[in-house]
Design a protein around this motif. Structure first.
Motif, short mmCIF file in Angstrom:
data_model
loop_
_atom_site.label_atom_id
_atom_site.label_comp_id
_atom_site.label_asym_id
_atom_site.label_seq_id
_atom_site.Cartn_x
_atom_site.Cartn_y
_atom_site.Cartn_z
N PRO A 99 0.83 -1.22 0.00
CA PRO A 99 0.00 0.00 0.00
C PRO A 99 0.86 1.27 0.00
CG PRO A 99 -0.70 -1.54 1.73
CD PRO A 99 0.52 -2.11 1.11
N ASP A 100 2.01 1.22 0.73
CA ASP A 100 2.88 2.40 0.76
C ASP A 100 3.34 2.77 -0.63
OD1 ASP A 100 2.57 2.38 3.40
OD2 ASP A 100 4.61 1.76 3.92
N LEU A 101 3.86 1.74 -1.33
CA LEU A 101 4.37 1.96 -2.67
C LEU A 101 3.26 2.48 -3.58
CD1 LEU A 101 7.15 1.63 -3.88
CD2 LEU A 101 6.45 -0.59 -4.78
N PHE A 102 2.08 1.88 -3.38
CA PHE A 102 0.92 2.28 -4.17
C PHE A 102 0.68 3.78 -4.03
CE2 PHE A 102 -3.60 3.18 -4.45
CZ PHE A 102 -3.92 2.67 -5.68
N PHE A 103 0.69 4.28 -2.78
CA PHE A 103 0.41 5.70 -2.58
C PHE A 103 1.56 6.56 -3.09
CE2 PHE A 103 -2.83 4.10 0.35
CZ PHE A 103 -3.90 4.87 -0.09
N GLN A 104 2.79 6.02 -2.97
CA GLN A 104 3.94 6.76 -3.48
C GLN A 104 3.80 6.99 -4.99
OE1 GLN A 104 6.35 6.71 -0.55
NE2 GLN A 104 6.51 8.73 -1.46
N TYR A 105 3.46 5.92 -5.70
CA TYR A 105 3.23 6.02 -7.14
C TYR A 105 2.08 6.97 -7.44
CZ TYR A 105 6.38 2.21 -8.59
OH TYR A 105 7.47 1.45 -8.85
N LEU A 106 1.04 6.84 -6.63
CA LEU A 106 -0.16 7.64 -6.85
C LEU A 106 0.18 9.13 -6.76
CD1 LEU A 106 -3.21 7.14 -7.33
CD2 LEU A 106 -3.53 7.59 -4.90
N PHE A 107 0.97 9.49 -5.74
CA PHE A 107 1.31 10.90 -5.58
C PHE A 107 2.21 11.38 -6.71
CE2 PHE A 107 -0.46 10.95 -1.33
CZ PHE A 107 -0.97 12.23 -1.30
N ALA A 108 3.16 10.52 -7.10
CA ALA A 108 4.02 10.90 -8.24
C ALA A 108 3.15 11.12 -9.47
CB ALA A 108 5.04 9.80 -8.50
N GLY A 109 2.18 10.23 -9.67
CA GLY A 109 1.29 10.35 -10.82
C GLY A 109 0.50 11.64 -10.81
N ILE A 110 -0.04 11.98 -9.63
CA ILE A 110 -0.84 13.21 -9.54
C ILE A 110 0.03 14.44 -9.79
CG2 ILE A 110 -2.22 14.62 -7.99
CD1 ILE A 110 -3.19 12.04 -6.68
N PHE A 128 7.58 15.30 4.30
CA PHE A 128 6.70 15.12 5.44
C PHE A 128 5.88 13.87 5.18
CE2 PHE A 128 4.43 17.89 2.57
CZ PHE A 128 3.16 17.34 2.55
N SER A 129 5.41 13.30 6.24
CA SER A 129 4.83 11.96 6.11
C SER A 129 3.35 11.97 6.44
CB SER A 129 5.55 10.99 7.05
OG SER A 129 6.93 11.12 6.87
N ILE A 130 2.63 11.27 5.61
CA ILE A 130 1.23 10.97 5.94
C ILE A 130 1.21 9.47 6.16
CG2 ILE A 130 -1.16 11.01 5.17
CD1 ILE A 130 -0.32 13.24 3.21
N GLY A 131 1.06 9.06 7.39
CA GLY A 131 1.20 7.64 7.69
C GLY A 131 2.62 7.22 7.37
N SER A 132 2.78 6.25 6.48
CA SER A 132 4.13 5.83 6.13
C SER A 132 4.48 6.26 4.71
CB SER A 132 4.25 4.31 6.27
OG SER A 132 3.20 3.70 5.55
N VAL A 133 3.67 7.17 4.15
CA VAL A 133 3.96 7.68 2.81
C VAL A 133 4.71 9.00 2.93
CG1 VAL A 133 2.97 8.37 0.61
CG2 VAL A 133 1.85 6.62 1.98
N HIS A 134 5.86 9.11 2.23
CA HIS A 134 6.68 10.32 2.33
C HIS A 134 6.47 11.18 1.10
CE1 HIS A 134 8.58 8.51 5.76
NE2 HIS A 134 8.72 7.40 5.03
N ILE A 135 6.22 12.45 1.36
CA ILE A 135 5.94 13.35 0.25
C ILE A 135 6.85 14.56 0.35
CG2 ILE A 135 4.19 14.81 -0.82
CD1 ILE A 135 2.13 12.90 0.44
N SER A 136 7.44 14.95 -0.79
CA SER A 136 8.28 16.14 -0.82
C SER A 136 7.38 17.37 -0.82
CB SER A 136 9.16 16.12 -2.06
OG SER A 136 9.60 17.42 -2.34
N PRO A 137 7.78 18.43 -0.09
CA PRO A 137 6.93 19.63 -0.08
C PRO A 137 6.75 20.22 -1.48
CG PRO A 137 8.94 19.95 1.22
CD PRO A 137 8.91 18.52 0.82
N GLN A 138 7.75 19.99 -2.37
CA GLN A 138 7.63 20.54 -3.72
C GLN A 138 6.41 19.97 -4.45
OE1 GLN A 138 9.67 22.98 -4.52
NE2 GLN A 138 8.57 23.32 -6.43
N GLU A 180 1.20 6.64 -16.13
CA GLU A 180 2.64 6.69 -16.39
C GLU A 180 3.42 6.25 -15.16
OE1 GLU A 180 4.06 10.04 -19.21
OE2 GLU A 180 5.00 10.30 -17.25
N ALA A 181 2.99 6.76 -13.98
CA ALA A 181 3.71 6.43 -12.76
C ALA A 181 3.67 4.93 -12.48
CB ALA A 181 3.11 7.21 -11.58
N PHE A 182 2.49 4.34 -12.68
CA PHE A 182 2.38 2.90 -12.39
C PHE A 182 3.04 2.06 -13.47
CE2 PHE A 182 -0.77 4.31 -9.36
CZ PHE A 182 -0.52 3.45 -8.30
N SER A 183 3.18 2.63 -14.68
CA SER A 183 3.81 1.85 -15.75
C SER A 183 5.27 1.55 -15.42
CB SER A 183 3.73 2.61 -17.07
OG SER A 183 4.64 3.67 -17.09
#
Lengths: 296, 354
Positions: free
Chosen positions: A3-14, A132-142, A253-256
């Motif tokens: 699930p972590d990886l899933f959200f990481q990809y999801l955020f990159a995709g968005i 910064f982290s939401i749960g165990s997902v890390h997101i860059s402020p940029q 694209e992110a999930f590809s």
């Protein structure tokens, strides 16, 4: 996939998707005003990034970005006045070739000014490793900056077209040019304005994405192709749908990446473009009946 | 078909000999190398010229077809088959006489396909790709067609750039010469320079002859009618789609043949040959020469390519082509030769008699 990886990809995709959406809206603004697809759209994004990076030596970051956006808008206006304004009902092929020529020229000018080196703006907040982290997902402020800026641009444009007099005049021109002219609207100025707007949002997108994706003299072309894919996916001219389509393409694209090698990532979005063009050229959300009246 | 249409071809033949003699006379035989390369690029450009001018279809992906030809020819004639020597298909091909046994630079034994087989495979592949891509793509018009062909070109570029088999960003080097005929080897070797020059220009003349015949034939008339009004043409029973597709495949084959031969001549190919810049350059050269003026396309195409290959434009190479493209499209969409010179020349030549 965890699930972590899933959200990481999801955020990159968005993140990437919202940039594609902004580029697509740039296409749409000019297309609505003129019926032209501006093949130099990606170069506006590159110019925004490059100019702000250079200006950063002389001024603080917010001012550099604002000036870069303003300068790119002027460049957009200059292009329209020099190359497009005075042509009398040019053929589509002629316009395609001219805007491609402009795209090459801008790229070459950038190459001679900034060279081949890869540059980037600094992170607006913190640095490469700040997260910064939401749960165990890390997101860059940029990432937040990119999404925020895109959202503000989309909302701002919406407001501009719906509730300002100039925005309404622009919409009138794209709906019916002759009728707009008869109402005393200067349609030519509206076209210039559409180039400025389109250049402006492209440049701003180029600034906010520069820390993540870096900027190079030729980074515009791939972006333009993807922006166009998104514009088609949403239905050419339909900016609201472009946002959805952009995020959709970004996520695909992110999930590809987890399926095919990174080197083929661009090929995937272009393959999507080709499939959409062949199967549903009026876009996922467009109306097929209305599309039949347009000249594809 | 009138003989008048063939006269310029003889002129082109005379020009070929004259160019050779000129280089001998001025002691500048090294120009022949770039002249040979220009002729091959000229082949791509006249093929695209017929597609853009007569069939009215833009293609910003023709470097892709050139690269398919060049890369396949290069890969098939350099990649070693030795590891597969025990496979039945390699042995079968070996028996058929299409495999060359040689040594690589380290003296290890090497098996590769013969250039003739590679050439046929490369050109056929390009033609088939054009056919498969062309069926859906040519249904599109205007911007959509431009973007679709651009997308196709970019995919080809990415694939060659990403696959180790095609050398990734280094491309493929050490491509052997192509013993095309008993007396003719397509290679960059100094001893073959004059013969290669004549070979490339002869090919250009033959290519031109074929296109002139095509334009003068039923196909050409159908294409011209498409250009003025597709609806009217279809109403008179012309299958517009089929004609467009034929010309598209033909122009792809022209590009692929040029790609194969130029790769053997240069001894290698790199991913830049597949890049968008190359595709746009071909479009620019067609536009400069004039879309409905095949001779103009040929002259400007070969001429400007020669200047570019000689490095006259220096680091501004792409900028020069971009500028030319914009200026021509702004001020003279019929091509440089199309606007003022043609009526002038016609007056000079025919005026006296008429």
């Amino acid at each position: 996939m965890s699930p972590d990886l899933f959200f990481q990809y999801l955020f990159a995709g968005i993140t990437y998707g919202s940039i594609y959406a902004v580029v697509a809206i740039g296409f749409n603004i000019i297309y609505n005003a003129t019926g032209i697809i501006n093949f130099a759209q990606g170069e506006f994004v590159m110019l925004g990034g490059m100019i702000s990076i250079s200006l950063l030596h002389f001024m603080p970051l917010p001012l550099a970005i604002a000036s870069a956006v303003a300068l790119t808008m002027l460049i957009g206006a200059a292009i329209e006045i020099l190359f497009i304004r005075w042509l009398q009902s040019p053929s589509v092929m002629r316009m395609i070739i001219i805007t491609i020529g402009i795209s090459i020229l801008l790229k070459e000018v950038a190459l001679h000014i900034w060279g081949e080196s890869i540059r980037s703006l600094p992170y607006f907040y913190g640095n490469e490793i700040t997260t910064f982290s939401i749960g165990s997902v890390h997101i860059s402020p940029q990432v937040v900056w990119v999404i925020l800026a895109s959202a503000v641009m989309v909302a701002g444009l919406n407001l501009f077209f719906k509730s300002t007099p100039i925005g309404r005049e622009m919409r009138a021109c794209s709906a019916n040019r002759t009728a707009a002219l008869l109402c005393g609207i200067n349609a030519r100025n509206m076209v210039t304005l559409s180039f400025m707007l389109s250049a402006g949002i492209g440049a701003l997108a180029g600034c906010v994405m520069s820390p993540i994706t870096y900027t190079q003299y030729d980074s515009g072309s791939a972006l333009a192709l993807k922006g166009f894919t998104v514009a088609i996916l949403g239905g050419l001219g339909n900016s609201g749908a472009a946002v959805l389509a952009g995020i959709l393409l970004g996520i695909i694209e992110a999930f590809s990446v987890s399926v095919v090698p990174l080197a083929f990532q661009d090929a995937i979005s272009i393959a999507i473009l080709l499939v959409i063009l062949f199967v549903k050229p009026h876009g996922l959300f467009g109306s097929g009946d209305a599309a039949r009246l347009k000249d594809f | 078909m009138k003989t008048r249409n063939y006269l310029p071809l003889i002129g082109l033949g005379v020009l070929m000999v004259a160019l050779h003699l000129l280089t001998v006379w001025t002691g500048t035989q090294y120009y022949l190398t770039q002249l040979t390369m220009s002729a091959y690029y000229g082949l791509v450009i006249i093929g695209l010229g017929v597609l853009m001018g007569y069939a009215g279809q833009i293609s910003i992906g023709h470097a892709g077809f050139f690269a398919i030809g060049g890369y396949l020819a290069a890969a098939l004639t350099t990649r070693n088959l030795e590891p597969f020597a025990q496979n039945w298909w390699v042995q079968l091909l070996d028996k058929a006489g299409v495999i060359v046994h040689g040594q690589d630079i380290y003296g290890l034994s090497q098996m590769t396909f013969t250039p003739w087989l590679a050439c046929i495979v490369a050109v056929t592949t390009a033609g088939l790709v054009a056919l498969v891509i062309g069926i859906p793509v040519l249904k599109l018009k205007g911007h959509y067609l431009a973007m679709a062909t651009l997308g196709f070109g970019t995919i080809v570029y990415r694939i060659f750039l990403a696959m180790p088999y095609f050398g990734e960003s280094d491309g493929i080097t050490e491509v052997p010469g192509f013993d095309m005929l008993p007396f003719l080897t397509i290679s960059g070797d100094m001893s073959h320079r004059v013969l290669n020059f004549y070979a490339s220009w002869t090919l250009l003349i033959v290519g031109m002859l074929f296109l002139i015949n095509l334009i003068g034939s039923r196909v050409g008339r159908a294409l011209r009618s498409l250009h003025s009004s597709e609806e009217a043409a279809e109403a008179s029973g012309i299958n517009a789609g089929r004609f467009k597709l034929k010309v598209f495949v033909l122009s792809a084959i022209y590009a692929a043949v040029a790609g194969v031969l130029l790769t053997h001549y240069n001894g290698g190919i790199g991913p830049s040959e597949a890049s968008m810049a190359k595709s746009v350059r071909y479009v620019a050269l067609v536009a400069v020469g004039g879309m409905l003026n095949l001779w103009g396309t040929l002259i400007m195409g070969v001429g400007l390519t020669f200047l570019s290959l000689r490095g006259v434009f220096g680091s501004f190479d792409d900028a020069v082509f971009g500028t030319i493209l914009i200026l021509v499209m702004l001020f003279s969409p019929e091509g440089i030769l199309g606007l003022k010179l043609r009526p002038l020349l016609r007056q000079l030549i025919i005026g006296g008699r008429a």
